[in-house]
Each structure stands twice: as structure tokens, then as C-alpha cells.
Design an enzyme around this catalytic site. Sequence first.
Site, PDB file in Angstrom:
ATOM      1  N   GLU A 166      -5.200  53.260  25.625  1.00 45.99           N
ATOM      2  CA  GLU A 166      -5.317  53.009  27.063  1.00 45.99           C
ATOM      3  C   GLU A 166      -6.722  52.609  27.512  1.00 45.99           C
ATOM      4  OE1 GLU A 166      -3.446  56.132  29.311  1.00 45.99           O
ATOM      5  OE2 GLU A 166      -1.459  55.491  28.676  1.00 45.99           O
ATOM      6  N   GLU A 352       4.162  55.958  23.870  1.00 42.71           N
ATOM      7  CA  GLU A 352       4.284  57.166  24.693  1.00 42.71           C
ATOM      8  C   GLU A 352       5.371  56.939  25.733  1.00 42.71           C
ATOM      9  OE1 GLU A 352       0.722  58.613  26.660  1.00 42.71           O
ATOM     10  OE2 GLU A 352      -0.501  58.197  24.882  1.00 42.71           O
TER      11      GLU A 352
END
Length: 447
Positions: A166, A352
Site C-alpha cells: 500500500e 487482502e
Amino acid sequence: MAHFPKDFTWGVACAAYQCEGAWDADGKGPSIWDDFCHEQGEAHVKHGDTGDVACDSYHRFREDVALMKAHNIKAYRFSVSWPRVIPDGDGEVNETGLAFYDELVDALIENGIEPMPTLYHWDLPSALQLKGGWQNRQIAEWFARYADIVARRFGDRVKRYMTINEAQCITELGYGMGVLAPGLKLPQTEIARIYHNIALAHSAAQRAIKAVSPDALVGFVPCGKLCFPQCDAPGALDAAYRATFEYGARWGFNFNIVLDSLALRRYDDSAPEPVKRFAATIPEGDWDLMEKPDFIGINVYHGDPVDGDGAPIPHVPGEPLTACKWTITPEVMHYAPLLLHRRYGLPMIISENGLSCNDRVYLDGSVHDADRIDFLHRYLVELSKAIADGAPVMGYLQWSFLDNFEWASGYDERFGIIYVDYQTLKRTPKDSAKWYAKVIETNGAAL
Ligand code: BGC
């Protein structure tokens, strides 16, 4: 009935700082997250919680791996803590730290679970932050050396790596808005610089890993704005594509701000002003250094519904929300892989996906998390539609196996399919763990 490819990878994910604890054990150096929690306390992390102990997975990983096996888990995406392996980020290697991951990798393989390490999930060695951290272009060299050390040690057993988790949260939330470590609030051209340094670092690490293990697959895990069409008007998918990749005021949360650099070796003409200003200073040769990842890891939690013209659908009163008040939008799991594949043509893995609930142990001693089962079920059905529509998705990693330290929210948010009592560190499988075991056993046919 949902269909998934025969070789589809079903797994779970977590990150070092969120579950390992042992923050200063066996020669580990401090990270920016240790500093953020210790120095700034409650001002930055709810209740002044820290990852000092977390789930203590550093000491209890064998129990955790056994629980994974008992629930049919086939892959574990964990992160390697850079300061556990190289305490100051760029100097001596801490053999004990490296040995910990060696034992973890072996334990996973012995139990039929694929180890899928992420090299950077936000715990930058503090010593590197003192040298500017992600603002310093030298980070590409530091990161590549670290990647080389990890790859040499695990290259015989690890087949799929992810480099950086991220980039958008690291940059926007950590260096722009100051809500994650290192807690800085830098101007927008610096934000553009950090994105570029992240792209250089990923690329250098990918080269380092490939030099050691030419057949290993190396992925990159961005996050950000994902729009999906909420009508079937002709052109609605095109409109969602444009809305996903067009830059707005919150340009730092676009997927393309960093994936375009890596996969397309450019910023597009619509790039925002601060990025254009910064881009003018980039040495020409940098673009040749960019490495297209072998796959994209997509962290999918929620998306933004848009109409047939790509305009946001207004908030619906009483819409379904998670415990941390994110909207529940399963359709994003159908469209995100399609849109990202259309732009980049790369294979993907859902790195995720999960739900934070207010879980607790019931009077009968079990944790009944029907909300999580319903959430995962809906998202997985949508994922099977993406695959049926041609998106090359290699696997799905539920976030998270254990409840864990949820960054600035501390321990209030529980994402696990295994409940953790933070006083005793006892693990209790929730109903969702048993449900997920069945989904895996049937390769999704149980859905
Ligand atoms: C991060 C995880 C985090 C999860 C839930 C992702 O942004 O990679 O570390 O716990 O989302 O918020």
C-alpha cells in the site's frame, strides 16, 4: 455455485508489526512504528496502544501455523520486519532475526502452506527515517540490499514475493496526513517524490530478487480508489474505468499514481500539477529503471459506486457499514480485477480482504461472527464473477488470520477469523474460521 480455478490459492494475510510483538527482542532495531507508538502515544494511536506485544506471534508462530493447517489454509502472506533483519536498515545483518523467518518459512512448508512474504509493510527502520526515509532516493539501494539478503536466504523455498504494501497509505497517510508513522505532513510535491522513490525501490528490489531467483514471481501491492458501475447502462463499465483512474483532489489515493510508473513507465497527461512539477525534475534514465511487477496484489475492502456517466452515487441512508464504518460494497470485488487488468494486463492476487467486527466471546465460549461470514461470502461470490469474466486472479488472501494491531485504531478493530484475547493471548477460532475452512476444502463450491 461459485467456481474458482483448480490451482487457485486460498490463504490468509498479516503483517509483522501487527502481530509479531517482540518489538525489541533478539537484536531487532526500532522502527518508525515503535517510535510513533512510544513517543506520541495516545495522541496518535487509540488508547495509547502499541505493537510491543501484539499477538506475540514471534514466540507463538508454531501455534498459529498449526491453527492455519487445521483450517485448510494453503498460503500465508506475512511481512518481514526490515529492522528485525537489518536493525539500522543498511548495516549489519541480525542473524537471529533472519533465523526467525527461516523457522517460520520451514514450519509453513512442513504444513503444506505456501510462504508468501511481503518485504515492507510499513515498519521502516528508524535509522533510515533519520536519513529521510521514503523521501530519500537512496532508499532504492537500501531496499534492494535488504531484498537481496532476504531472497538469498529464502530463494530455495519462496516462490512468490510482494515488495511494498500500500504505497498510497505509506505516502498519503504517513507522510501527507500524518495519521500513520512517521506522522509527517509534507507538501504535495514531496508526496510525488515519495511515490517515485517507492517505484524506484520496488524496481530495484525486483531486480535483486530475480538475480537470486529468476523464476520467483514478484508482486507489488497498491491500494486506493476503486469505482464500480451501479447500473447496467451501456458504457457504464467504461465510465467506472475512467472514474477509477482519473485524478481528483485526492490524487494520492489513485492506483495509477504508482502503477503507471511501474507498468507503463510514465505519468499520463491528466496527472495533477504537483506530479507534473516533480516529474520535470526526474532524471531521464529513471524511466528505464522501472520494473513491471509480475503480478498486482489488490487489497480490496470497499469501493465507490458510480452511475452510467461515472458520477458518484450519493450516500444511501442506512447503508451497510463495517464496525469501522467503511461501506460494504461486494461488487467492487467483481469490477476491481477487471478494471486493473484492462489497464495493466497483469495477473493479480487478492492480497487482502476482510471485515472488522465488534467480536466477543459468547456465553457458550465461541465467537459467532455471522457478519464476517456474510461479508466474505458476498465478496467471494463477486470475485468468482471477475474470474468468469476473464480476470486472471491467482488467489485470495483473507485479512486477517488473527485479530491484531490495527495501526492508529489500536486493538479496537478486530479483523481476524481467529479471536485473540490480548490479556492471555489465547486464540479462539471464530465461526468464520470454520466456514472459511469449508470454502477452501471445496475450492469455493460451498459458496
Ligand atoms: C493494510 C493492513 C490493515 C488493513 C485493514 C490495509 O490497509 O494493509 O495493514 O490492517 O488494511 O485496515
